[in-house]
Design a protein around this motif. Structure first.
Motif, PDB file in Angstrom:
ATOM      1  N   GLN B  77      13.408  20.728  49.298  1.00  0.00           N
ATOM      2  CA  GLN B  77      12.645  20.548  50.539  1.00  0.00           C
ATOM      3  C   GLN B  77      13.512  19.862  51.602  1.00  0.00           C
ATOM      4  O   GLN B  77      13.457  20.205  52.782  1.00  0.00           O
ATOM      5  N   ASP B  78      14.337  18.906  51.177  1.00  0.00           N
ATOM      6  CA  ASP B  78      15.270  18.265  52.111  1.00  0.00           C
ATOM      7  C   ASP B  78      16.213  19.295  52.733  1.00  0.00           C
ATOM      8  O   ASP B  78      16.506  19.239  53.920  1.00  0.00           O
ATOM      9  N   GLY B  81      14.571  20.932  55.442  1.00  0.00           N
ATOM     10  CA  GLY B  81      14.498  20.018  56.580  1.00  0.00           C
ATOM     11  C   GLY B  81      15.832  19.941  57.318  1.00  0.00           C
ATOM     12  O   GLY B  81      15.874  19.986  58.543  1.00  0.00           O
ATOM     13  N   HIS B  82      16.922  19.848  56.544  1.00  0.00           N
ATOM     14  CA  HIS B  82      18.246  19.765  57.169  1.00  0.00           C
ATOM     15  C   HIS B  82      18.533  21.024  57.990  1.00  0.00           C
ATOM     16  O   HIS B  82      19.078  20.949  59.091  1.00  0.00           O
ATOM     17  N   LEU B  84      16.341  22.801  59.451  1.00  0.00           N
ATOM     18  CA  LEU B  84      15.528  22.760  60.663  1.00  0.00           C
ATOM     19  C   LEU B  84      16.096  21.784  61.697  1.00  0.00           C
ATOM     20  O   LEU B  84      16.108  22.080  62.895  1.00  0.00           O
ATOM     21  N   TYR B  85      16.587  20.608  61.256  1.00  0.00           N
ATOM     22  CA  TYR B  85      17.207  19.685  62.224  1.00  0.00           C
ATOM     23  C   TYR B  85      18.347  20.408  62.942  1.00  0.00           C
ATOM     24  O   TYR B  85      18.538  20.277  64.148  1.00  0.00           O
ATOM     25  N   SER B  88      17.358  23.151  65.382  1.00  0.00           N
ATOM     26  CA  SER B  88      16.894  22.543  66.633  1.00  0.00           C
ATOM     27  C   SER B  88      18.077  22.113  67.493  1.00  0.00           C
ATOM     28  O   SER B  88      18.084  22.322  68.705  1.00  0.00           O
ATOM     29  N   ARG B 157      20.646  11.851  60.370  1.00  0.00           N
ATOM     30  CA  ARG B 157      19.465  12.008  59.507  1.00  0.00           C
ATOM     31  C   ARG B 157      19.868  12.642  58.186  1.00  0.00           C
ATOM     32  O   ARG B 157      19.406  12.246  57.114  1.00  0.00           O
ATOM     33  N   GLU B 161      19.945  11.291  53.886  1.00  0.00           N
ATOM     34  CA  GLU B 161      19.222  11.942  52.791  1.00  0.00           C
ATOM     35  C   GLU B 161      20.163  12.490  51.726  1.00  0.00           C
ATOM     36  O   GLU B 161      19.783  12.601  50.564  1.00  0.00           O
ATOM     37  N   PHE B 164      20.857  10.542  48.344  1.00  0.00           N
ATOM     38  CA  PHE B 164      19.922  10.784  47.224  1.00  0.00           C
ATOM     39  C   PHE B 164      20.340  12.032  46.444  1.00  0.00           C
ATOM     40  O   PHE B 164      20.327  12.042  45.210  1.00  0.00           O
ATOM     41  N   HIS B 165      20.774  13.051  47.158  1.00  0.00           N
ATOM     42  CA  HIS B 165      21.159  14.301  46.496  1.00  0.00           C
ATOM     43  C   HIS B 165      22.327  14.083  45.544  1.00  0.00           C
ATOM     44  O   HIS B 165      22.344  14.577  44.430  1.00  0.00           O
TER      45      HIS B 165
END
Lengths: 97, 323
Positions: B77-78, B81-82, B84-85, B88, B157, B161, B164-165
């Motif tokens: 899921q991250d 998200g990455h 999508l950042y 953008s 951002r 994250e 954690f990976h």
């Protein structure tokens, strides 16, 4: 392809990190409507408790000043050093100032 | 009070911002080459995150415990998200999301060659976290200071994250290394397959990377490919020792004079072939992405239709109230 027909509008996302702080711009995303923008913003920008409140604003509704640093819009503040506390000389031994 | 500025003056202002390590923002004037380079690099980066969900997503349903499954789901899921950042950030340069998706599924823009390798065993989930995300971190940390504001902010951002990976991957491998001989062999086999492709993630050697000098002059890149590769090797060799695996390169040795580990040369022929589309999974990855995009078309259209209907009803109600 109907790529353009399916294109959702762009939303700017603002997140309040915790109570007492302002909402801060964190990025943008696409969504069909405001409600979906809030839900998507939760999943994209607050997966790790980064916020307690989200605002979304359609990117096309934002009015901005020119980004140019020499923008005359900001010129009035440029020469008003007397608006800052350091402009005023106060002896060092005056307490609580 | 608008002044007509000629291009030289704009260029000089741009150069001054870059020279003092300040950031360029979306509405600033920028050289066309700078914009094009950024679009290419950020898009490629975004596509990598999106395609990068596939090799690991493959193992979500087969993770050995609920804990591992929850971790893997969160990680995949991250990656979404990455992506999508980064999309953008890329869109602030004047390209649309639809265009970018189209370019990816038409094979006109690239993504990291690492994701064209298959994930054959569950140990690969750990190895990807440790080596692939480790290499990504080495690549991405300096990009937090890249000259283009939206790209740098997305990278900050992402880097938060990624840690954690990498840790979940290393922990997974450590757990397997404490297990049976078969599990240790699985880890070693996985590391054997991923080591060289991980080194290739930094791109071709400096003398074969014609764009690096310009990208560094623009402040888009902060380090060369070879500098980053060396940094990654230096960080990873002691981790491999601690883990108890052998990196598949007999040339790895500490070089006292250089203060770095020496290591062998990746197979650049293989790298070029994978970039050309001849890797083991290129066709499969793109076909899957295309299918997901096309299967989702009706959802995007239905949501648009619903939004249009809602806003029409709303304005009708408002008219009634004001009438």
């Amino acid at each position: 392809m109907s790529a353009v027909r399916g294109e959702w509008p762009l939303w700017e996302v603002f997140v309040r990190g915790k109570r007492g702080l302002n909402h801060v711009h964190v990025g943008s995303l696409h969504a069909a409507d405001a409600e979906m923008a809030v839900r998507n913003a939760r999943d994209v920008y607050t997966r790790r408790n980064e916020g307690v409140s989200i605002w979304v604003v359609k990117a096309s509704d934002v009015t901005a000043s020119s980004p140019d640093e020499k923008d005359p819009l900001f010129a009035p503040a440029g020469d008003k050093v007397y608006r800052h506390p350091t402009f005023y000389d106060v002896p060092a031994d005056v307490p609580h100032m | 009070m608008t002044q007509v500025q000629d291009e030289q003056e704009l260029q000089a202002q741009f150069d001054a911002v870059v020279a003092r390590h300040d950031r360029i923002e979306p509405r600033d004037w920028m050289p066309e080459g700078y914009r094009k380079t950024l679009v290419r690099q950020i898009a490629q980066h975004a596509h990598s995150e999106i395609i990068g969900m596939q090799p690991e997503g493959n193992w979500v349903t087969r993770a050995p415990s609920l804990r591992r499954k929850a971790t893997l789901l969160a990680k995949v899921q991250d990656e979404a998200g990455h992506g999508l950042y980064l999309y953008s950030a890329c869109e602030t340069l004047g390209v649309s999301r639809a265009e970018l998706t189209e370019l990816l599924i038409e094979g006109k823009q690239k993504y990291s060659s690492i994701f064209n390798y298959p994930t054959l065993s569950y140990a690969d989930v750990g190895t990807i976290g440790w080596l692939v995300d480790g290499a990504a971190i080495a690549n991405q940390v300096p990009l937090c200071r890249t000259s283009y504001g939206p790209y740098g902010r997305a990278m900050i951002r992402i880097c938060k994250e990624e840690s954690f990976h990498q840790r979940q991957g290393f922990e997974l491998l450590m757990t397997m290394m404490r297990g049976t001989d078969a599990q240790r062999a699985m880890v070693q086999e996985s590391v054997d397959r991923f080591w060289w492709p991980a080194l290739m993630m930094f791109g071709p050697p400096d003398d074969a990377s014609p764009n690096t000098a310009q990208s560094m002059a623009w402040g888009i890149k902060r380090d060369t490919n070879d500098e980053l590769r060396q940094k990654f090797v230096d960080m990873t060799v002691p981790q491999a020792e601690r883990l108890g695996v052998t990196l598949p390169d007999p040339a790895i040795a500490w070089n006292e004079d250089r203060g770095h580990y020496d290591f062998g040369e990746p197979d650049w022929e293989e790298f070029a072939a994978v970039v050309r589309g001849e890797g083991p999974c290129n066709a499969q990855r793109i076909a899957h992405r295309r299918r997901a995009h096309e299967d989702g078309a009706w959802v995007r259209e239905a949501a648009s239709a619903f939004a249009a209907q809602q806003s029409a009803q709303q304005s009708a109600q408002q008219q009634e109230v004001s009438a």
